[in-house]
Design a protein around this motif. Sequence first.
Motif, PDB file in Angstrom:
ATOM      1  N   TYR A 125       0.814  -1.215   0.000  1.00 31.47           N
ATOM      2  CA  TYR A 125       0.000   0.000   0.000  1.00 31.47           C
ATOM      3  C   TYR A 125       0.845   1.262   0.000  1.00 31.47           C
ATOM      4  N   GLY A 126       2.079   1.137  -0.486  1.00 31.64           N
ATOM      5  CA  GLY A 126       2.888   2.309  -0.779  1.00 31.64           C
ATOM      6  C   GLY A 126       3.440   3.054   0.401  1.00 31.64           C
ATOM      7  N   PHE A 127       3.548   2.377   1.540  1.00 29.28           N
ATOM      8  CA  PHE A 127       4.106   3.035   2.720  1.00 29.28           C
ATOM      9  C   PHE A 127       5.590   2.687   2.816  1.00 29.28           C
ATOM     10  N   SER A 128       6.412   3.702   2.896  1.00 30.92           N
ATOM     11  CA  SER A 128       7.863   3.482   2.882  1.00 30.92           C
ATOM     12  C   SER A 128       8.446   3.202   4.254  1.00 30.92           C
ATOM     13  N   GLY A 129       7.648   3.443   5.322  1.00 33.02           N
ATOM     14  CA  GLY A 129       8.206   3.324   6.656  1.00 33.02           C
ATOM     15  C   GLY A 129       8.946   4.604   7.024  1.00 33.02           C
ATOM     16  N   PRO A 130       9.727   4.582   8.089  1.00 27.55           N
ATOM     17  CA  PRO A 130      10.461   5.790   8.509  1.00 27.55           C
ATOM     18  C   PRO A 130      11.341   6.313   7.386  1.00 27.55           C
ATOM     19  N   VAL A 131      11.285   7.617   7.164  1.00 36.24           N
ATOM     20  CA  VAL A 131      12.057   8.207   6.067  1.00 36.24           C
ATOM     21  C   VAL A 131      13.360   8.828   6.539  1.00 36.24           C
ATOM     22  N   SER A 132      13.538   8.973   7.855  1.00 36.80           N
ATOM     23  CA  SER A 132      14.776   9.556   8.363  1.00 36.80           C
ATOM     24  C   SER A 132      14.950   9.176   9.820  1.00 36.80           C
ATOM     25  N   ALA A 133      16.158   9.284  10.299  1.00 35.49           N
ATOM     26  CA  ALA A 133      16.427   9.025  11.709  1.00 35.49           C
ATOM     27  C   ALA A 133      15.931  10.186  12.557  1.00 35.49           C
ATOM     28  N   PRO A 134      15.585   9.936  13.815  1.00 35.73           N
ATOM     29  CA  PRO A 134      15.171  11.037  14.690  1.00 35.73           C
ATOM     30  C   PRO A 134      16.273  12.076  14.812  1.00 35.73           C
ATOM     31  N   PRO A 135      15.914  13.354  14.870  1.00 37.18           N
ATOM     32  CA  PRO A 135      16.941  14.398  14.994  1.00 37.18           C
ATOM     33  C   PRO A 135      17.584  14.385  16.371  1.00 37.18           C
ATOM     34  N   ALA A 136      18.805  14.835  16.434  1.00 33.39           N
ATOM     35  CA  ALA A 136      19.540  14.890  17.706  1.00 33.39           C
ATOM     36  C   ALA A 136      19.146  16.169  18.445  1.00 33.39           C
ATOM     37  N   VAL A 137      18.027  16.091  19.148  1.00 39.75           N
ATOM     38  CA  VAL A 137      17.509  17.248  19.886  1.00 39.75           C
ATOM     39  C   VAL A 137      17.720  17.008  21.380  1.00 39.75           C
ATOM     40  N   PRO A 138      18.339  17.942  22.082  1.00 42.03           N
ATOM     41  CA  PRO A 138      18.584  17.744  23.521  1.00 42.03           C
ATOM     42  C   PRO A 138      17.288  17.769  24.322  1.00 42.03           C
ATOM     43  N   LYS A 139      17.352  17.203  25.523  1.00 42.87           N
ATOM     44  CA  LYS A 139      16.219  17.200  26.445  1.00 42.87           C
ATOM     45  C   LYS A 139      16.570  18.120  27.615  1.00 42.87           C
ATOM     46  N   VAL A 180       6.226  24.669  43.113  1.00 37.32           N
ATOM     47  CA  VAL A 180       5.341  23.717  42.462  1.00 37.32           C
ATOM     48  C   VAL A 180       6.082  22.426  42.140  1.00 37.32           C
ATOM     49  N   VAL A 181       5.452  21.304  42.464  1.00 36.38           N
ATOM     50  CA  VAL A 181       5.946  19.992  42.055  1.00 36.38           C
ATOM     51  C   VAL A 181       4.915  19.377  41.113  1.00 36.38           C
ATOM     52  N   VAL A 182       5.366  18.905  39.960  1.00 37.73           N
ATOM     53  CA  VAL A 182       4.482  18.265  38.983  1.00 37.73           C
ATOM     54  C   VAL A 182       4.770  16.770  38.988  1.00 37.73           C
ATOM     55  N   LEU A 183       3.744  15.977  39.228  1.00 37.06           N
ATOM     56  CA  LEU A 183       3.871  14.522  39.211  1.00 37.06           C
ATOM     57  C   LEU A 183       3.424  13.990  37.853  1.00 37.06           C
ATOM     58  N   GLU A 184       4.270  13.191  37.220  1.00 37.45           N
ATOM     59  CA  GLU A 184       3.945  12.622  35.914  1.00 37.45           C
ATOM     60  C   GLU A 184       4.347  11.147  35.894  1.00 37.45           C
ATOM     61  N   ALA A 185       3.387  10.285  35.552  1.00 33.92           N
ATOM     62  CA  ALA A 185       3.648   8.842  35.541  1.00 33.92           C
ATOM     63  C   ALA A 185       4.337   8.381  34.265  1.00 33.92           C
ATOM     64  N   GLY A 186       4.172   9.129  33.176  1.00 35.92           N
ATOM     65  CA  GLY A 186       4.750   8.715  31.906  1.00 35.92           C
ATOM     66  C   GLY A 186       6.206   9.114  31.767  1.00 35.92           C
ATOM     67  N   GLY A 187       6.815   8.692  30.665  1.00 35.43           N
ATOM     68  CA  GLY A 187       8.217   8.978  30.410  1.00 35.43           C
ATOM     69  C   GLY A 187       8.421  10.329  29.749  1.00 35.43           C
ATOM     70  N   TYR A 188       9.671  10.667  29.552  1.00 35.33           N
ATOM     71  CA  TYR A 188      10.054  11.935  28.924  1.00 35.33           C
ATOM     72  C   TYR A 188      10.553  11.649  27.516  1.00 35.33           C
ATOM     73  N   PHE A 189       9.766  12.052  26.524  1.00 33.61           N
ATOM     74  CA  PHE A 189      10.121  11.821  25.125  1.00 33.61           C
ATOM     75  C   PHE A 189      10.018  13.139  24.363  1.00 33.61           C
ATOM     76  N   ASN A 190      10.946  13.340  23.438  1.00 28.22           N
ATOM     77  CA  ASN A 190      10.856  14.497  22.552  1.00 28.22           C
ATOM     78  C   ASN A 190      11.268  14.079  21.142  1.00 28.22           C
ATOM     79  N   GLU A 191      11.592  15.048  20.282  1.00 27.42           N
ATOM     80  CA  GLU A 191      11.875  14.745  18.883  1.00 27.42           C
ATOM     81  C   GLU A 191      12.976  13.706  18.696  1.00 27.42           C
TER      82      GLU A 191
END
Length: 282
Positions: A125-139, A180-191
């Motif tokens: 169905y014409g899907f190429s999958g990932p077209v590039s590696a994730p960019p090196a963006v700092p967290k 202020v304290v922020v509680l977050e159960a999920g992980g930290y993900f970015n670009e």
Amino acid sequence: MLSEVQRETLAAVCDTVVPSIERADDPHGLWGRKASDLNVPQMLEDAIETMPPEQRDGMAQLLDGLAAQQYAHLSQLSREQVLRNVGLLGTQAAAGVGALIGLTLFLHYGAPDPQTGQNPNWPAYGFSGPVSAPPAVPKPIQPLVPYETGLDLEADVVVVGSGAGGGVIAGTLAAAGQKVVVLEAGGYFNESDFNQLELWAYQNLYWRGGPQQTADLNVTLQAGAGLGGGTVINWTNCLRTHPWVREEWASEHGLEGLDGPEYDRHLDSVLGRISRPTAART
């Protein structure tokens, strides 16, 4: 951990949902490739093991019920009919059958091969999958994990959840001088983590791995789970509320304070924060 009978039944369900169909015009092998050819039963078993206990037990009971009917030894047409019949037994049975079907389809057509990073169904169905590696963006954010650091934190306010609501509230209170304290159960993900793969995204960015049903099984929800909550995964378009909409809210629904200058001040604040023009008011 599934029993051998449950595992055999699960494989039969997967190959019922995605069977091997002989076709002359099948250049990519899409029709002839059944679910078990792509190891879908094992991936689905792994997914079941990560479910909350009540869902995991429900899946096991569903597989036991199918196994009692010798499901794995029935013909394709009979297996299809059994699934339809079981789905008519009640809301929980329908939810279980729907989950098995949905997960099978998602894994068969969406999961990449670990060795190649590609799914053999994608070319059809014409899907190429990932077209590039994730960019090196700092967290830039450095989350603290209490059970790892052993820290005792004192705060004026504790905000549970870092999504569109919690994040704004936390930022506003912090700007006002509150601790202020922020509680977050999920992980930290970015670009730097976004690899353009749906399966990875569901496993890592969504609460409980993807679509979840309400307690009465009538509504299916998808919620972001991570630093930023739904704002990490949802595309949004923020527009100034039309005056006629605000008038309707006030006059027809009795919502006070939405049709005057006070509400304009709130809109200006929000749109200013997200760098949208605040002068135009349509």
